[in-house]
Enzyme design. Structure first.
Site, PDB file in Angstrom:
ATOM      1  N   CYS A 129      -8.186   6.292  10.664  1.00 50.35           N
ATOM      2  CA  CYS A 129      -8.543   5.011   9.999  1.00 50.35           C
ATOM      3  C   CYS A 129      -7.571   3.910  10.379  1.00 50.35           C
ATOM      4  O   CYS A 129      -7.254   3.027   9.558  1.00 50.35           O
ATOM      5  CB  CYS A 129      -8.599   5.160   8.475  1.00 50.35           C
ATOM      6  SG  CYS A 129      -9.887   6.257   7.920  1.00 50.35           S
ATOM      7  N   ASP A 139       0.873  -1.171   0.000  1.00 51.21           N
ATOM      8  CA  ASP A 139       0.000   0.000   0.000  1.00 51.21           C
ATOM      9  C   ASP A 139       0.916   1.229   0.000  1.00 51.21           C
ATOM     10  O   ASP A 139       1.558   1.550   1.008  1.00 51.21           O
ATOM     11  CB  ASP A 139      -0.876  -0.068   1.262  1.00 51.21           C
ATOM     12  CG  ASP A 139      -1.581   1.238   1.575  1.00 51.21           C
ATOM     13  OD1 ASP A 139      -1.333   2.251   0.887  1.00 51.21           O
ATOM     14  OD2 ASP A 139      -2.369   1.253   2.541  1.00 51.21           O
TER      15      ASP A 139
HETATM   16  C1  LIG Z   1      -1.751   4.177   4.351  1.00 53.04           C
HETATM   17  C2  LIG Z   1      -3.025   4.419   3.618  1.00 53.04           C
HETATM   18  N1  LIG Z   1      -3.569   3.439   2.905  1.00 53.04           N
HETATM   19  C3  LIG Z   1      -4.700   3.595   2.212  1.00 53.04           C
HETATM   20  C4  LIG Z   1      -5.370   4.785   2.207  1.00 53.04           C
HETATM   21  C5  LIG Z   1      -6.613   4.930   1.411  1.00 53.04           C
HETATM   22  O1  LIG Z   1      -6.408   5.820   0.360  1.00 53.04           O
HETATM   23  P1  LIG Z   1      -7.623   6.384  -0.490  1.00 53.04           P
HETATM   24  O2  LIG Z   1      -8.593   6.954   0.497  1.00 53.04           O
HETATM   25  O3  LIG Z   1      -7.006   7.421  -1.372  1.00 53.04           O
HETATM   26  O4  LIG Z   1      -8.187   5.240  -1.253  1.00 53.04           O
HETATM   27  C6  LIG Z   1      -4.867   5.850   2.946  1.00 53.04           C
HETATM   28  C7  LIG Z   1      -5.588   7.131   3.032  1.00 53.04           C
HETATM   29  O5  LIG Z   1      -5.433   7.870   3.976  1.00 53.04           O
HETATM   30  C8  LIG Z   1      -3.653   5.665   3.654  1.00 53.04           C
HETATM   31  O6  LIG Z   1      -3.119   6.652   4.360  1.00 53.04           O
END
Ligand SMILES: Cc1ncc(COP(=O)(O)O)c(C=O)c1O
Length: 416
Positions: free
Chosen positions: A374, A210
């Site tokens: 989150c 990710d």
């Molecule tokens: C580490 C990480 N992964 C995944 C995401 C999800 O990204 P998106 O909301 O652009 O799909 C985020 C968003 O804050 C993130 O910080």
């Protein structure tokens, strides 16, 4: 004869000139010039990105790939130029391996519901880490529930670093997939992805990285990294919202079933049998987010022009300065002090609610994020409901950090 060595002058960034490219930085909040420290949630957009959007809608708005008129051709070529720019940006082997998505979340869900559904069986194991964003946990939970598979979690130490020895103990022939972030949005930790990937491959597992938080700060080379999948979002790297990229190794992308059915992803449709399009279109059903994909290239150009190395160097300086300044505030504790970090500082103040502090800082014109970011399992690990997070972009300055520190001191004095 004396030979004179050529002198290499370190190119510094002209931050004033960079700031002038971001019109939003001129606005005021509560009568004060905005200080935007919420870059890990989404970054602001330079004028070139805004212009690319306006230019598309003003001059060549048309649907892509299907038309034979001038506007359709211009839009298609502009969109495909973005794919080429994204390929180069992460050093993928081929443009066919760049799948446009809505963002990191959709990229991860795509892998979970295609590769995952095809390959994960009852009793198989998927490894994530304790530092993941919900979007790199929940899609795997949905999958394991459907398949009767098992989720394993890499623990995190007090500094907010993954405990790699423990990770290696979790690996076994049952491990089908390892999914970890390259950098943590909540703490800023940069994870040792090369080591994680090598160990997973030795165990015969596939790896998804990710890259939501790393792509804007670190040099990304998916071939050198040897990850099987890499997902990231445009909006965290000065580009528009609603666009992301999923990179995958070609043999995996070729062998997986489609994600969604519809226009664009087919070769031929009959009621008896439908055949699917070639990569990357097999995974891009329906009309894509044309305008934002096109403007995404302007964001890539912006980052490339500044240079990742220069950006990282400048942001490291902000990170170090901010960390030192914030630590001077009595009662303030930084959560996450990994050795390797991107420019994210999470902190709590003894006896104060993070949410209230965020509101009071907003009153001083300073935008920070508060809460669990989150990452509820990570907050549970540290026994806290959430943090205050200041995350820096390339347009931020030490002067703005000084404003954060003095505002915090003022708030704490008034609310003692
Ligand atoms: C580490 C990480 N992964 C995944 C995401 C999800 O990204 P998106 O909301 O652009 O799909 C985020 C968003 O804050 C993130 O910080």
């Amino acid at each position: 004869m004396v030979m004179i060595e050529p002198v290499t002058i370190q190119k510094g960034l002209d931050i004033d000139a960079i700031r002038r490219q971001f019109p939003i930085l001129n606005r005021e909040v509560e009568g004060k010039t905005l200080v935007y420290f919420d870059n890990a949630a989404t970054s602001q957009k330079p004028q070139s990105v805004i212009d690319a959007l306006v230019n598309y809608y003003t001059h060549y708005n048309a649907n892509v790939h299907r038309g034979n008129h001038t506007l359709a051709d211009e839009a298609t070529r502009a969109m495909e130029r973005s794919r080429d720019a994204a390929r180069e940006f992460i050093n993928a082997e081929a443009r066919e391996q760049i799948i446009f998505t809505r963002g990191t979340t959709e990229g991860i869900n795509l892998v979970a519901s295609t590769w995952g559904r095809q390959n994960v069986k009852a009793g198989d194991e998927i490894i994530v880490s304790n530092i993941e964003h919900h979007s790199n946990i929940v899609p795997w939970q949905i999958l394991i529930e459907e398949k009767g598979a098992v989720l394993k979690v890499i623990p995190v130490n007090e500094k907010g670093e993954l405990i790699i020895e423990e990770y290696k103990k979790l690996l076994s022939p049952k491990t089908k997939l390892v999914a970890v972030n390259h950098a943590s949005n909540a703490l800023g930790t940069i994870n040792p992805v090369n080591e994680i990937i090598d160990a997973a491959h030795e165990a015969g597992a596939v790896v998804l990285i990710d890259g939501a938080q790393s792509t804007v700060h670190l040099n990304i080379d998916v071939q050198a990294m040897d990850c099987d999948f890499f997902a990231f979002s445009s909006h965290k790297m000065y580009g528009p919202t609603g666009v992301g990229v999923l990179y995958g190794k070609r043999e995996l992308l070729e062998s997986m079933p489609p994600f969604q059915g519809g226009g664009e992803m087919i070769k031929e449709v009959t009621f008896e049998k439908t055949t699917y399009n070639d990569l990357p279109y097999k995974y891009e059903a329906g009309t894509p987010n044309i305008a934002d994909i096109i403007a995404f290239k302007a964001a890539i150009d912006f980052v490339n022009e500044l240079g990742k190395k220069n950006i990282k160097q400048y942001e490291d300086d902000l990170l170090q300065y901010g960390t030192n300044q914030l630590k001077q505030i009595p009662g303030l504790r930084i959560v996450g002090e990994a050795k390797e970090k991107v420019s994210v500082i999470s902190f709590i103040v003894e006896g104060k609610s993070a949410y209230d502090m965020g509101l009071l800082l907003d009153g001083a014109g300073i935008a920070v994020r508060t809460g669990h970011h989150c990452c509820q399992p990570l907050m549970n690990r540290f026994g806290i409901p959430g943090t205050i997070r200041a995350s820096f972009g390339v347009y931020n300055t030490k002067g703005e950090i000084d404003r954060l520190v003095s505002s915090l001191k003022g708030i704490l004095r008034r609310n003692a």
